[in-house]
Design a protein around this motif. Structure first.
Motif: not given
Ligand SMILES: Nc1ncnc2c1ncn2[C@@H]1O[C@H](COP(=O)(O)OP(=O)(O)O)[C@@H](O)[C@H]1O
Ligand SMILES: [Mg+2]
Lengths: 137, 327
Positions: B229-238, B293-295, B299-304, B313-319
């Motif tokens: 139900g959420r966008l986890v990533e968006k960007g130009p295709t390439g 995944a980390e603890d 705990a909290e849903r990361p925003p986009l 992107s909605a992944c602070p860990v990868a960032a």
């Protein structure tokens, strides 16, 4: 004449309205109804043009057995209300052992039920283009 | 001005098992003539997002947020207002051409009614236009097709009819919900090519919904990846395909079969399955399946979050790892 007609038809009327209801609900939940709404059609158009025909299919196929049922039902009803109809004749002929009359009426009933069922089947092909009687045979 | 601007779109269903958040705060924007690929596993809310734009969420679904289309807010508009837009400026085509056309009406009747409704054409004029429209989508002897019923056409032909139907009024935006999923591969390619050609000719913007990344790679200008139900990533295709930022996008890309892949090399599919939409975990919905995944994720849903030009992107860990690698 009102009461006998009522007694004879009520059960079938009730069943037909139930069939109509389930038939319509079934059609209205199909995917192509969503397509019809997505075109911008008004709910009334969607129901009348896109749903009614499909929703009535089960009713039409029930009309065959229903007429057979009504004909046999008339035997009892005519007896109960003392209506001098074909049904009463049939019952009387049986109790008087008038074999000729009994056979004649039986044949007449057979022809009636047969014809009505055929008519219903033919009507069905008019409503549903997917059914091809020639191909099935 | 953007053609379509969706802000914080939410679709919820109250069920016996709790509240199902089918779409949970989606933001999208689309320019005229652009193609947006909306990807994600089945059940991630792609169809609900599209239906919400048209105001066609089935009862008892509730829609909140904002949908600006051609500068007008669509949410909360009367059904009468929306009916003028549906099938006219904003059209939608559906996944299964077998069940999405009415089996009891001729192809012609199902096409002409659109023009009668929106363009006020008489049946005869509408018919002439439909012959042309069917020809445009590569249907041979269109005149005869108009008098046929859907079951007399092949799957590919039926989907062509759907596309022709969607384009009859030259919409500014076409929502294509898995338009090729039900078709076999060769037909799939033909239909996609057709959609691109139509887009070039009419300048139609397209939202292309699919779970097939191969389809998106060839068609979309930009991609939005949806999960639970959420966008986890968006960007130009390439760039998105080149360097996916979210572990879910990476997982999706790794599960695509490749021609040049070594023989016998197993496809990596994402372990586990999507979460129950009525019982989402409190943190990131992807955390239970995520290799990073980390603890904090649980705990909290990361925003986009915006990351680089036009990307989010909605992944602070990868960032954080990315930054760590660069430093
Ligand atoms: N009538 C409904 N009641 C409850 N939940 C629903 C209903 N319709 C759809 N959903 C939920 O909405 C979610 C998203 O569905 P959908 O948009 O069709 O997914 P997708 O198109 O990405 O496969 C599903 O997980 C489903 O559980
Ligand atoms: Mg879907």
């Amino acid at each position: 004449m009102l009461l006998p007609g009522f007694c004879l038809g009520l059960v079938y009327a009730a069943y037909i309205s139930r069939l109509t209801r389930t038939g319509m609900l079934e059609v209205l939940s199909q995917d192509h109804i969503r397509t019809a709404y997505a075109k911008g059609l008004a709910p009334r158009t969607v129901v009348m043009r896109h749903a009614l025909k499909g929703g009535l299919l089960p009713v039409v196929s029930y009309l065959g057995p229903a007429t057979a049922g009504i004909l046999t039902g008339s035997l009892v009803i005519e007896r109960l209300f003392f209506i001098p109809g074909l049904g009463l004749h049939f019952v009387n002929s049986a109790s008087n052992r008038d074999y000729t009359l009994a056979m004649g009426v039986t044949i007449l009933y057979t022809v009636l039920v047969y014809t009505l069922n055929t008519v219903v089947d033919l009507a069905y092909t008019l409503l549903d283009p997917r059914i091809d009687l020639a191909e099935e045979a | 001005m953007a053609l379509l601007e969706v802000r914080d779109l939410r679709v919820t269903f109250e069920t016996h098992h709790g509240t199902v958040r089918a779409v949970d705060g989606v933001d999208l924007a689309l320019e005229p003539g652009e193609t947006l690929g909306l990807v994600g596993e089945s059940g991630s809310g792609k169809s609900m997002t599209n239906l919400a734009l048209l105001g066609l969420i089935p009862a008892p679904g509730r829609v909140e947020g904002s949908v600006l289309f051609e500068g007008e807010e669509l949410l909360g508009r009367s059904d009468q207002d929306l009916r003028r837009i549906r099938g006219n400026r904003l059209a939608m085509i559906f996944q299964d051409p077998m069940t999405s056309l009415n089996p009891l009406l001729t192809v012609g009747r199902q096409l002409t009614e659109v023009l009668e409704l929106h363009k006020g054409l008489a049946r005869r004029e509408a018919r002439a236009r439909c012959v042309q429209a069917l020809g445009d989508v590569g249907i041979p002897s269109p005149e005869e097709r108009l008098d046929q019923y859907p079951h007399e056409l092949s799957g590919g032909m039926r989907q062509r009819v759907m596309i022709a139907m969607g384009l009859l009024c030259e919409p500014a935006l076409l929502l294509a919900d898995e338009p090729t999923t039900a078709l076999d591969v060769t037909i799939q390619a033909q239909i996609l090519e057709l959609m691109q050609e139509v887009q070039r000719r009419h300048g139609t913007a397209i939202v292309l919904v699919t779970h097939d990344l191969g389809v998106v790679a060839g068609m979309a200008d930009r991609v939005a990846v949806m999960y639970a139900g959420r966008l986890v990533e968006k960007g130009p295709t390439g760039p998105l395909f080149g360097t996916p930022l979210h572990p879910y996008t990476r997982g999706l890309l790794e599960s695509v079969p490749r021609l040049e892949g070594a023989a016998g090399h197993a496809l990596d599919s994402i372990p586990g399955s999507p979460p129950d939409p009525a019982a989402l975990p409190p943190g990131c919905a992807f955390a239970p399946r995520c290799p990073l995944a980390e603890d904090s994720c649980r705990a909290e849903r990361p925003p986009l979050v915006d990351q680089g030009p036009e990307r989010a992107s909605a992944c602070p860990v990868a960032a954080a790892r990315e930054e760590g690698a660069q430093a």
